[in-house]
Design an enzyme around this catalytic site. Structure first.
Site, PDB file in Angstrom:
ATOM      1  N   CYS A   1       0.619 -68.727 -13.655  1.00 12.93           N
ATOM      2  CA  CYS A   1       1.585 -69.587 -12.983  1.00 12.93           C
ATOM      3  C   CYS A   1       1.352 -69.451 -11.494  1.00 12.93           C
ATOM      4  CB  CYS A   1       2.991 -69.140 -13.348  1.00 12.93           C
ATOM      5  SG  CYS A   1       4.208 -70.397 -13.040  1.00 12.93           S
TER       6      CYS A   1
ATOM      7  N   SER B   1     -16.255 -50.193 -20.996  1.00 14.31           N
ATOM      8  CA  SER B   1     -15.338 -49.973 -19.879  1.00 14.31           C
ATOM      9  C   SER B   1     -14.439 -48.784 -20.193  1.00 14.31           C
ATOM     10  CB  SER B   1     -14.480 -51.242 -19.716  1.00 14.31           C
ATOM     11  OG  SER B   1     -13.365 -50.983 -18.893  1.00 14.31           O
ATOM     12  N   GLY B   2     -14.299 -47.843 -19.237  1.00 11.83           N
ATOM     13  CA  GLY B   2     -13.511 -46.631 -19.482  1.00 11.83           C
ATOM     14  C   GLY B   2     -12.082 -46.904 -19.912  1.00 11.83           C
ATOM     15  N   HIS B   3     -11.419 -47.821 -19.208  1.00 13.35           N
ATOM     16  CA  HIS B   3      -9.978 -47.958 -19.472  1.00 13.35           C
ATOM     17  C   HIS B   3      -9.648 -48.827 -20.684  1.00 13.35           C
ATOM     18  CE1 HIS B   3      -9.016 -51.861 -17.124  1.00 13.35           C
ATOM     19  NE2 HIS B   3     -10.317 -51.729 -17.060  1.00 13.35           N
TER      20      HIS B   3
ATOM     21  N   ALA C   1     -16.773 -52.493 -16.706  1.00 12.96           N
ATOM     22  CA  ALA C   1     -17.524 -53.505 -17.452  1.00 12.96           C
ATOM     23  C   ALA C   1     -17.855 -54.726 -16.592  1.00 12.96           C
ATOM     24  CB  ALA C   1     -16.753 -53.927 -18.693  1.00 12.96           C
ATOM     25  N   THR C   2     -17.045 -55.009 -15.582  1.00 14.83           N
ATOM     26  CA  THR C   2     -17.378 -56.141 -14.699  1.00 14.83           C
ATOM     27  C   THR C   2     -18.739 -55.889 -14.051  1.00 14.83           C
ATOM     28  OG1 THR C   2     -15.054 -56.640 -14.277  1.00 14.83           O
ATOM     29  CG2 THR C   2     -16.645 -57.423 -12.631  1.00 14.83           C
TER      30      THR C   2
ATOM     31  N   ASN D   1     -11.449 -60.629 -25.547  1.00 14.56           N
ATOM     32  CA  ASN D   1     -10.319 -59.918 -24.955  1.00 14.56           C
ATOM     33  C   ASN D   1      -9.023 -60.705 -25.005  1.00 14.56           C
ATOM     34  OD1 ASN D   1     -12.014 -61.342 -22.886  1.00 14.56           O
ATOM     35  ND2 ASN D   1     -10.159 -61.046 -21.693  1.00 14.56           N
TER      36      ASN D   1
ATOM     37  N   THR E   1     -23.700 -42.008  -5.815  1.00 17.24           N
ATOM     38  CA  THR E   1     -23.410 -40.723  -6.467  1.00 17.24           C
ATOM     39  C   THR E   1     -22.593 -40.958  -7.726  1.00 17.24           C
ATOM     40  OG1 THR E   1     -23.333 -39.722  -4.277  1.00 17.24           O
ATOM     41  CG2 THR E   1     -22.370 -38.441  -6.091  1.00 17.24           C
TER      42      THR E   1
HETATM   43  N1  PMP Z   1     -15.162 -57.590 -20.520  1.00 18.23           N
HETATM   44  C1  PMP Z   1     -14.110 -57.637 -21.332  1.00 18.23           C
HETATM   45  C2  PMP Z   1     -14.268 -58.202 -22.720  1.00 18.23           C
HETATM   46  C3  PMP Z   1     -12.865 -57.176 -20.906  1.00 18.23           C
HETATM   47  O1  PMP Z   1     -11.815 -57.230 -21.718  1.00 18.23           O
HETATM   48  C4  PMP Z   1     -12.745 -56.675 -19.580  1.00 18.23           C
HETATM   49  C5  PMP Z   1     -11.420 -56.221 -19.032  1.00 18.23           C
HETATM   50  N2  PMP Z   1     -10.384 -57.122 -19.239  1.00 18.23           N
HETATM   51  C6  PMP Z   1     -13.884 -56.633 -18.779  1.00 18.23           C
HETATM   52  C7  PMP Z   1     -15.076 -57.097 -19.277  1.00 18.23           C
HETATM   53  C8  PMP Z   1     -13.834 -56.073 -17.380  1.00 18.23           C
HETATM   54  O2  PMP Z   1     -13.704 -54.670 -17.462  1.00 18.23           O
HETATM   55  P1  PMP Z   1     -13.441 -53.750 -16.190  1.00 18.23           P
HETATM   56  O3  PMP Z   1     -11.969 -53.787 -15.961  1.00 18.23           O
HETATM   57  O4  PMP Z   1     -13.910 -52.396 -16.627  1.00 18.23           O
HETATM   58  O5  PMP Z   1     -14.232 -54.278 -15.078  1.00 18.23           O
END
Ligand code: PMP
Length: 385
Positions: free
Chosen positions: A329, A202-204, A74-75, A154, A242
């Site tokens: 921290c 985002s996959g994870h 997602a980043t 998040n 790819t």
């Molecule tokens: N957007 C949101 C709202 C998220 O919670 C996160 C991951 N914390 C991200 C983007 C980034 O996702 P990724 O780890 O797949 O880059």
């Protein structure tokens, strides 16, 4: 000596891939491996598996599969949408200061480099952004604007009224980017009904593999998006490189399972949070709940235990419960979460914020035990003060 792992209560940070996802991936990691862009039989098979994955992601999002672009997460999806469209948005890029850094920092970068004027969306005490607030921000004129917003926050878990916000944005002729990383597994999405222009997953966060995500984009924007990565021109030139078949298949399988099991999964997560809060209460501890009281991600709690700093709590909890804090921290100095500060909390209160997030495999026993450990840790920290 037997070593047992702490109870995992950090699913919003990363949700482990489901066994069905891992199983589906193994074939493409092993015997069926091929370059999906190659013009031979194994390559064509891999390309078909990727198309199936696109279809499943499209089904989850109520979207045409052709609009799905695979990315590394997602980043990257957020960067691609915002940097890729900023040049066409003379009206500016509007973001909420509560959102993920892959939106907030991109907006800052584009503004600081003179590429796209930045604007702020106002939120209320719960972190909700209202359609009226969005309209007010966009009324300054100056041409088509881009509004970027996370569907589910998040950190604090607040869910935005994306359909109403989408209407306000598209009625004004503007573009709407939604980061659905936190909601795609839990909340029904229809990009067309919600009038979304681009959307990230985002996959994870979806019980799929880490290292892959997707950007869905409205086909009307095909000629406008500037790619981040140039190269072989894969994925219609929107994202060269790819496509890894095993990751795409994993994400597609996760998308299908998310859709099939959404109702059941939501009910499970709701009962885990209720059980957890009841058990905390039963242990004599009542936290302050941060974010919207009802419009929130299921299984996700942003909490504060007044008088107990998040790092103190986390260090006591480390052997028992894995959870997270927005506070950081560094060199012994506590920096409170920027999100909680932006919500209007003072430094001290914001430094007490912790996030507990349960998942599909969390058991009743784990939810209750987590509450017991947290109650003990809170008491221990408060006694020391
Ligand atoms: N957007 C949101 C709202 C998220 O919670 C996160 C991951 N914390 C991200 C983007 C980034 O996702 P990724 O780890 O797949 O880059």
């Amino acid at each position: 000596m037997k070593f047992s792992l702490p109870i995992y209560a950090d699913y919003s940070s990363s949700a482990p891939p489901l066994p069905e996802v891992v199983e589906a991936m193994m074939e493409w990691l092993g015997s069926s491996h091929a370059n999906p862009h190659a013009d031979h039989l194994p390559g064509h098979r891999a390309a078909r598996a990727i198309d199936d994955a696109r279809q499943r992601i499209g089904d989850l999002l109520g979207a045409d599969p052709e609009g799905v672009i695979f990315t590394s997460g997602a980043t990257e999806s957020n960067n691609l949408a915002l940097k890729g469209l900023a040049g066409t948005c003379l009206g500016g890029l509007y973001v909420s200061s509560l959102d993920h850094s892959s939106i907030v920092e991109v907006a800052r970068y584009l503004n600081d480099n003179g590429e796209c004027r930045g604007g702020q969306l106002q939120h209320d005490l719960y972190g909700s952004v209202s359609p009226d607030a969005v309209k007010a921000s966009l009324s300054s004129g100056g041409g088509r604007a881009l509004v970027a917003l996370a569907h589910g926050n998040n950190e604090i878990g607040t869910i935005q009224e994306v359909a109403a916000i989408g209407r306000a944005i598209s009625d004004g002729g503007h573009l709407f980017h939604v980061d659905a990383s936190q909601t795609a597994a839990h909340v029904p999405i229809s990009v067309h009904e919600m009038r979304i222009s681009t959307l990230s997953i985002s996959g994870h966060k979806l019980y799929g593999p880490a290292g892959i995500g997707a950007l869905w984009m409205d086909s009307q924007l095909n000629d406008e998006l500037l790619p981040l990565l140039h190269g072989g021109g894969q994925q219609g030139g929107a994202r060269s490189g790819t496509v890894p078949a095993y990751l795409a298949v994993g994400l597609g399988t996760a998308a299908k399972l998310a859709l099939d099991r959404m109702t059941e999964s939501r009910a499970h997560l709701a009962s885990m949070t209720t059980l957890f809060l009841e058990a905390l209460h039963g242990n004599g501890i009542d936290p302050v709940i941060i974010g919207h009281p009802t419009k929130r991600l299921p299984g996700h709690l942003s909490l504060r235990f007044p008088g107990a700093t998040a790092p103190d709590l986390l260090s006591r909890l480390a052997p028992h419960v894995a959870l997270s804090t927005g506070a950081a921290c560094s060199s012994g100095e506590l920096r409170a979460s920027r999100v909680l500060r932006a919500l209007g909390m003072d430094e001290e209160s914001a430094g007490e914020g912790v996030r507990v997030s349960f998942g599909r495999s969390t058991t009743r026993r784990e939810a209750k035990q987590a509450a017991g450990h947290i109650a003990n840790a809170v008491r221990a920290v408060l006694d020391l003060n």
